[in-house]
Write an enzyme that holds these catalytic residues in place. Structure first.
Site, PDB file in Angstrom:
ATOM      1  N   GLU A  29      -4.941  10.964 -23.473  1.00  0.00           N
ATOM      2  CA  GLU A  29      -4.630  10.018 -22.261  1.00  0.00           C
ATOM      3  C   GLU A  29      -5.193   8.668 -22.714  1.00  0.00           C
ATOM      4  O   GLU A  29      -4.722   7.600 -22.285  1.00  0.00           O
ATOM      5  CB  GLU A  29      -5.422  10.554 -21.261  1.00  0.00           C
ATOM      6  CG  GLU A  29      -5.478   9.786 -19.889  1.00  0.00           C
ATOM      7  CD  GLU A  29      -4.135   9.084 -19.529  1.00  0.00           C
ATOM      8  OE1 GLU A  29      -3.011   9.968 -19.905  1.00  0.00           O
ATOM      9  OE2 GLU A  29      -4.180   8.365 -18.614  1.00  0.00           O
ATOM     10  N   HIS A  88      -6.043  16.889 -42.604  1.00  0.00           N
ATOM     11  CA  HIS A  88      -4.786  17.266 -43.161  1.00  0.00           C
ATOM     12  C   HIS A  88      -3.615  16.118 -43.265  1.00  0.00           C
ATOM     13  O   HIS A  88      -2.562  16.542 -43.262  1.00  0.00           O
ATOM     14  CB  HIS A  88      -4.354  18.479 -42.502  1.00  0.00           C
ATOM     15  CG  HIS A  88      -5.391  19.636 -42.317  1.00  0.00           C
ATOM     16  ND1 HIS A  88      -5.649  20.420 -43.470  1.00  0.00           N
ATOM     17  CD2 HIS A  88      -6.353  20.203 -41.529  1.00  0.00           C
ATOM     18  CE1 HIS A  88      -6.648  21.481 -43.148  1.00  0.00           C
ATOM     19  NE2 HIS A  88      -7.319  20.971 -42.036  1.00  0.00           N
ATOM     20  N   LYS A 101       7.581   3.147 -12.872  1.00  0.00           N
ATOM     21  CA  LYS A 101       6.332   3.958 -12.195  1.00  0.00           C
ATOM     22  C   LYS A 101       6.650   5.326 -12.154  1.00  0.00           C
ATOM     23  O   LYS A 101       5.988   6.210 -12.072  1.00  0.00           O
ATOM     24  CB  LYS A 101       5.966   3.446 -10.785  1.00  0.00           C
ATOM     25  CG  LYS A 101       4.750   3.842 -10.149  1.00  0.00           C
ATOM     26  CD  LYS A 101       3.672   4.119 -11.090  1.00  0.00           C
ATOM     27  CE  LYS A 101       2.374   4.772 -10.690  1.00  0.00           C
ATOM     28  NZ  LYS A 101       1.295   4.985 -11.512  1.00  0.00           N
ATOM     29  N   LYS A 140      -2.701   5.399 -22.438  1.00  0.00           N
ATOM     30  CA  LYS A 140      -3.186   4.137 -21.887  1.00  0.00           C
ATOM     31  C   LYS A 140      -2.974   2.964 -22.564  1.00  0.00           C
ATOM     32  O   LYS A 140      -2.480   2.075 -22.327  1.00  0.00           O
ATOM     33  CB  LYS A 140      -4.480   4.288 -21.068  1.00  0.00           C
ATOM     34  CG  LYS A 140      -4.741   5.269 -19.994  1.00  0.00           C
ATOM     35  CD  LYS A 140      -4.286   4.762 -18.661  1.00  0.00           C
ATOM     36  CE  LYS A 140      -2.737   4.897 -18.384  1.00  0.00           C
ATOM     37  NZ  LYS A 140      -2.023   6.349 -18.385  1.00  0.00           N
ATOM     38  N   ARG A 189       0.915  -1.201  -0.025  1.00  0.00           N
ATOM     39  CA  ARG A 189      -0.044   0.033   0.055  1.00  0.00           C
ATOM     40  C   ARG A 189       0.853   1.416   0.146  1.00  0.00           C
ATOM     41  O   ARG A 189       0.427   2.273  -0.066  1.00  0.00           O
ATOM     42  CB  ARG A 189      -1.028  -0.022   1.426  1.00  0.00           C
ATOM     43  CG  ARG A 189      -1.824  -1.028   1.393  1.00  0.00           C
ATOM     44  CD  ARG A 189      -2.621  -1.186   2.665  1.00  0.00           C
ATOM     45  NE  ARG A 189      -3.351  -0.088   3.293  1.00  0.00           N
ATOM     46  CZ  ARG A 189      -4.605  -0.095   3.165  1.00  0.00           C
ATOM     47  NH1 ARG A 189      -5.234  -1.182   2.768  1.00  0.00           N
ATOM     48  NH2 ARG A 189      -5.195   0.952   3.495  1.00  0.00           N
ATOM     49  N   TRP A 214       0.630   6.693   5.375  1.00  0.00           N
ATOM     50  CA  TRP A 214       1.180   7.136   4.040  1.00  0.00           C
ATOM     51  C   TRP A 214       0.715   8.680   4.082  1.00  0.00           C
ATOM     52  O   TRP A 214      -0.741   9.236   4.510  1.00  0.00           O
ATOM     53  CB  TRP A 214       0.041   6.688   2.906  1.00  0.00           C
ATOM     54  CG  TRP A 214      -0.135   7.314   1.584  1.00  0.00           C
ATOM     55  CD1 TRP A 214      -0.653   8.174   1.400  1.00  0.00           C
ATOM     56  CD2 TRP A 214       0.856   7.128   0.659  1.00  0.00           C
ATOM     57  NE1 TRP A 214      -0.607   8.547   0.007  1.00  0.00           N
ATOM     58  CE2 TRP A 214       0.425   7.977  -0.583  1.00  0.00           C
ATOM     59  CE3 TRP A 214       1.939   6.312   0.364  1.00  0.00           C
ATOM     60  CZ2 TRP A 214       0.903   8.044  -1.814  1.00  0.00           C
ATOM     61  CZ3 TRP A 214       2.376   6.358  -0.922  1.00  0.00           C
ATOM     62  CH2 TRP A 214       2.180   7.037  -2.056  1.00  0.00           C
ATOM     63  N   ASN A 233      -6.483   5.749  10.066  1.00  0.00           N
ATOM     64  CA  ASN A 233      -6.469   5.866   8.441  1.00  0.00           C
ATOM     65  C   ASN A 233      -7.731   6.746   7.883  1.00  0.00           C
ATOM     66  O   ASN A 233      -8.823   6.457   8.233  1.00  0.00           O
ATOM     67  CB  ASN A 233      -6.496   4.429   7.846  1.00  0.00           C
ATOM     68  CG  ASN A 233      -6.354   4.392   6.330  1.00  0.00           C
ATOM     69  OD1 ASN A 233      -5.900   5.430   5.844  1.00  0.00           O
ATOM     70  ND2 ASN A 233      -6.856   3.576   5.734  1.00  0.00           N
ATOM     71  N   GLY A 234      -7.384   7.733   7.286  1.00  0.00           N
ATOM     72  CA  GLY A 234      -8.174   8.656   6.813  1.00  0.00           C
ATOM     73  C   GLY A 234      -7.792  10.320   6.870  1.00  0.00           C
ATOM     74  O   GLY A 234      -6.854  10.412   6.953  1.00  0.00           O
ATOM     75  N   GLU A 280       0.796   1.935 -23.581  1.00  0.00           N
ATOM     76  CA  GLU A 280       1.609   1.692 -22.722  1.00  0.00           C
ATOM     77  C   GLU A 280       1.446   0.208 -22.067  1.00  0.00           C
ATOM     78  O   GLU A 280       2.300  -0.452 -21.478  1.00  0.00           O
ATOM     79  CB  GLU A 280       1.844   2.501 -21.511  1.00  0.00           C
ATOM     80  CG  GLU A 280       0.510   3.077 -20.771  1.00  0.00           C
ATOM     81  CD  GLU A 280       0.819   3.861 -19.714  1.00  0.00           C
ATOM     82  OE1 GLU A 280       2.172   3.947 -19.062  1.00  0.00           O
ATOM     83  OE2 GLU A 280      -0.086   4.818 -19.174  1.00  0.00           O
TER      84      GLU A 280
HETATM   85  C1  AGP Z   1       1.149   7.309 -17.211  1.00  0.00           C
HETATM   86  O1  AGP Z   1       0.242   5.980 -17.305  1.00  0.00           O
HETATM   87  C2  AGP Z   1       2.627   6.908 -17.175  1.00  0.00           C
HETATM   88  N1  AGP Z   1       3.014   5.849 -15.947  1.00  0.00           N
HETATM   89  C3  AGP Z   1       3.766   7.992 -17.138  1.00  0.00           C
HETATM   90  O2  AGP Z   1       3.229   8.835 -18.377  1.00  0.00           O
HETATM   91  C4  AGP Z   1       3.640   9.098 -15.950  1.00  0.00           C
HETATM   92  O3  AGP Z   1       2.280   9.778 -16.094  1.00  0.00           O
HETATM   93  C5  AGP Z   1       4.555   9.954 -15.987  1.00  0.00           C
HETATM   94  O4  AGP Z   1       5.881   9.380 -15.873  1.00  0.00           O
HETATM   95  C6  AGP Z   1       4.567  11.152 -15.224  1.00  0.00           C
HETATM   96  O5  AGP Z   1       4.821  10.547 -13.725  1.00  0.00           O
HETATM   97  P1  AGP Z   1       4.561  11.527 -12.489  1.00  0.00           P
HETATM   98  O6  AGP Z   1       3.319  11.707 -12.564  1.00  0.00           O
HETATM   99  O7  AGP Z   1       4.864  10.550 -11.308  1.00  0.00           O
HETATM  100  O8  AGP Z   1       5.408  12.656 -12.433  1.00  0.00           O
END
Ligand code: AGP
Length: 605
Positions: A478, A501, A600, A482, A27, A73, A99-100, A485
């Site tokens: 977006e 165009h 990530k 998605k 988490r 967190w 938590n909250g 990736e």
């Molecule tokens: C989004 O799905 C990606 N994992 C990637 O574009 C991400 O949004 C980007 O690397 C920015 O990350 P951050 O929001 O932690 O700065």
């Protein structure tokens, strides 16, 4: 979201607490702590950092068989030893974990301080510990009812009274809590994985329910204080699936967490239908802003682009949206009248941090929108707006995106309030509509079977196109990201009017084209664009309001979303695109949560 574990039985409590907290590590957290009740004395061990740090501080001689533990967190107060849980009341009688978010903790804290209570932390949770002391009537249950009557916000509480060596209390409101039933021992946790190795018999508490946890009994009470009986569930999940709360992937769990994440991001920031972010921006400064720069990467950049449309349209402030990786090399036109917004879920993206520093060096004030308390961008910004999405584990960002948009909408409304460029009626309408967004997202989520079918349709496509007009074209960006990736299918987002165009040459038989069509002013335009691609053989999908009959009749596959004002439609339009990407990745057998080549948080340039 924090992790909570509690135990009462005959075993050494600290072993169970530490192993339970370890199970909750997925988490995400920045500090941890436990307290053990032994010989009517409460021993608290807590620290910033990960569980390994805590383990080194635990006294192996402690044999107490009752205790509570917590992984934090941070939402209020930076990660530190003092801000870690558990928290004690001033008289040392009560010890609790939480938590909250307690939205009215400032008022409660001021009142308690006047009464002489001592505070050692910056947290909202410590206020609750002192409230137990202030309202203590000798009965844990009736005291808890008096305490919760004064709380506004969300809380899962676990409270020890050092004089009660044979029970402790839990309360649940908006933050999950489960009770694990053993033989001569009982457990509580914020999430099932923490206790699954000890018992599969679980009570899931509902909002406003309390429970007294004893060695040989669990007593559950409803809001009015009446004892109730609940269904004792037998958990059949594996531990691994339990960490995802039964979802197959973290990404699907996080898509489904969006209603709650948006609720938490809005919580405490709307008062009397007006926005109050508590940024304390100087009115004179706000009125002098003559440009806004938005700097971010990937999905965060697209959240910024959504806001940019509205800022220019409604606040009439020019907005420069830059990919952070480009921004600092473009000799950006930034000065002390340029409010610079940096957006980052992790708060550690190297390009975004570099963009923040570049803007700062040119005199700009910085607002950071981030999901991680005390992250690098949070620490270096002048103002911070935290999203309260909780840890986002999947590489593909979903709940972070929608909470970033929610946070940005709050910011632009507050700027509009201060500058007088937004009518109160407009703000009240948008606030009302935003508060209804979580339920509307829930409606879309209830329709997820639709997307399994679409995923089958598109899974072998070599390329797809997302088209839209105005802010819909950002939702397309977006949606395309998605899909790319996590399904590894090439996708391109295109302003619908631009297709003719050049790119239209790529539209041939059976090419899937997804149109996002929530922009009421451009409806006829997007319909003609859909016709354009259909005549060239495209298979068309339309994301539009459920009552948009023209789109429904125009496209091959209609994807309805509940109606909202156009201005905040992006908060809904993205959900079908997330689900389409998710189910396409699943049907292709990809590693949904950890797609190839990606991390990530990109902490390198
Ligand atoms: C989004 O799905 C990606 N994992 C990637 O574009 C991400 O949004 C980007 O690397 C920015 O990350 P951050 O929001 O932690 O700065």
């Amino acid at each position: 979201m924090c992790g909570i574990v509690g135990y009462i039985g005959s075993k050494r409590a600290q072993d169970i607490l530490l192993s339970g907290l370890k199970r909750l590590e997925y988490r995400g957290y920045d500090s941890a702590g436990i307290c053990i009740l032994e010989d009517q004395d409460i021993k608290v061990i807590k620290s910033k950092g990960n569980l390994d740090v805590l383990v080194t501080k635990v006294d192996q001689q402690t044999i107490g068989t009752q205790g509570i533990g917590h992984t934090r967190w941070a939402t209020h107060g930076k990660p530190s030893d003092e801000n870690s849980h558990p928290h004690m009341s001033t008289n040392g009688k009560f010890c609790l974990v939480h938590n909250g978010i307690i939205e009215n903790y400032n008022e409660l804290k001021a009142d308690l301080k006047e009464k002489g209570f001592i505070f050692l932390s910056e947290t909202d949770s410590e206020v609750v510990a002192n409230l137990f002391e202030a309202l203590d009537d000798g009965n844990l249950l009736t005291t808890a009812r008096k305490v919760t009557a004064q709380l506004e916000g969300s809380y899962a509480l676990c409270v020890l009274n050092k004089e009660n060596t044979d029970e402790f209390l839990v309360v649940r409101k908006d933050s999950p809590l489960v009770v694990g039933v053993g033989e001569g021992e009982n457990f509580i946790a914020s999430d099932i994985p923490a206790i699954l190795e000890y018992t599969k018999k679980i009570y899931i508490l509902d909002d406003d329910e309390m429970a007294l946890i004893k060695r040989d009994a669990v007593e559950i009470y409803d809001k009015s204080g009446d004892r109730i009986t609940k269904k004792l569930r037998e958990i059949t999940w594996t531990l691994e699936s339990a960490e995802k709360q039964g979802y197959e992937h973290f990404m699907l769990k996080e898509i489904n967490e969006q209603p709650e994440a948006i609720r938490k991001t809005l919580a405490g920031r709307i008062k009397n239908d007006m926005v109050d972010l508590g940024l304390n921006m100087e009115e004179e400064y706000v009125k002098a802003i003559n440009k806004i720069a938005i700097v971010a990467c990937g999905t965060a950049n697209y959240a910024g682009r959504v806001a940019a449309h509205l800022i220019e349209d409604k606040l009439r402030i020019p907005v420069l949206v830059s990919y952070a990786s480009e921004f600092r090399y473009n000799n950006p036109i930034i000065d002390e009248k340029t409010l610079t917004i940096v957006i980052s879920q992790s708060g550690e993206t190297a390009d975004t941090l570099a963009g923040l520093r570049e803007a700062k060096s040119r005199g700009a004030k910085i607002v950071a929108v981030t999901n991680v308390v005390e992250s690098s961008v949070a620490r270096e910004a002048d103002y911070v707006i935290y999203t309260h999405a909780g840890p986002e584990i999947a590489v593909a960002s979903t709940k972070a995106y929608s909470t970033q948009i929610a946070a940005l909408y709050l910011l632009l409304m507050e700027l509009g309030q201060i500058r007088g460029s937004l009518e109160d009626e407009t703000i009240k309408l948008w606030v009302k509509e935003m508060l209804a967004i979580p339920e509307k997202i829930q409606t879309i989520l209830g329709n997820c079977e639709l997307f399994k079918g679409f995923a089958e349709n598109i899974k072998d496509s070599s390329s797809l196109f997302f088209i839209g007009r105005g802010v819909d074209s950002v939702s397309c960006l977006e949606g395309a990201l998605k899909l790319k990736e996590i399904s590894y299918i090439h996708a391109e987002a295109y302003p619908a009017g631009e297709l003719k165009h050049g790119t239209l040459a790529l539209i041939t038989d059976n090419v899937p084209v997804i149109a996002v069509a929530t922009n009421g002013l451009m409806l006829d335009k997007i319909i003609s664009n859909i016709e354009e691609v259909k005549t060239r053989g495209a298979i068309t999908y339309g994301v539009a309001f459920e009552d948009e009959q023209k789109i429904k009749e125009e496209v091959d596959y209609f994807i309805p979303i509940p109606r909202v004002v156009d201005a905040i439609a992006p908060l809904l339009a993205v959900v079908p695109l997330q689900l389409l990407a998710y189910y396409t990745s699943v049907v292709k057998g990809n590693d949904v949560d950890k797609p190839r080549n990606l991390a990530k948080s990109v902490t390198v340039e």
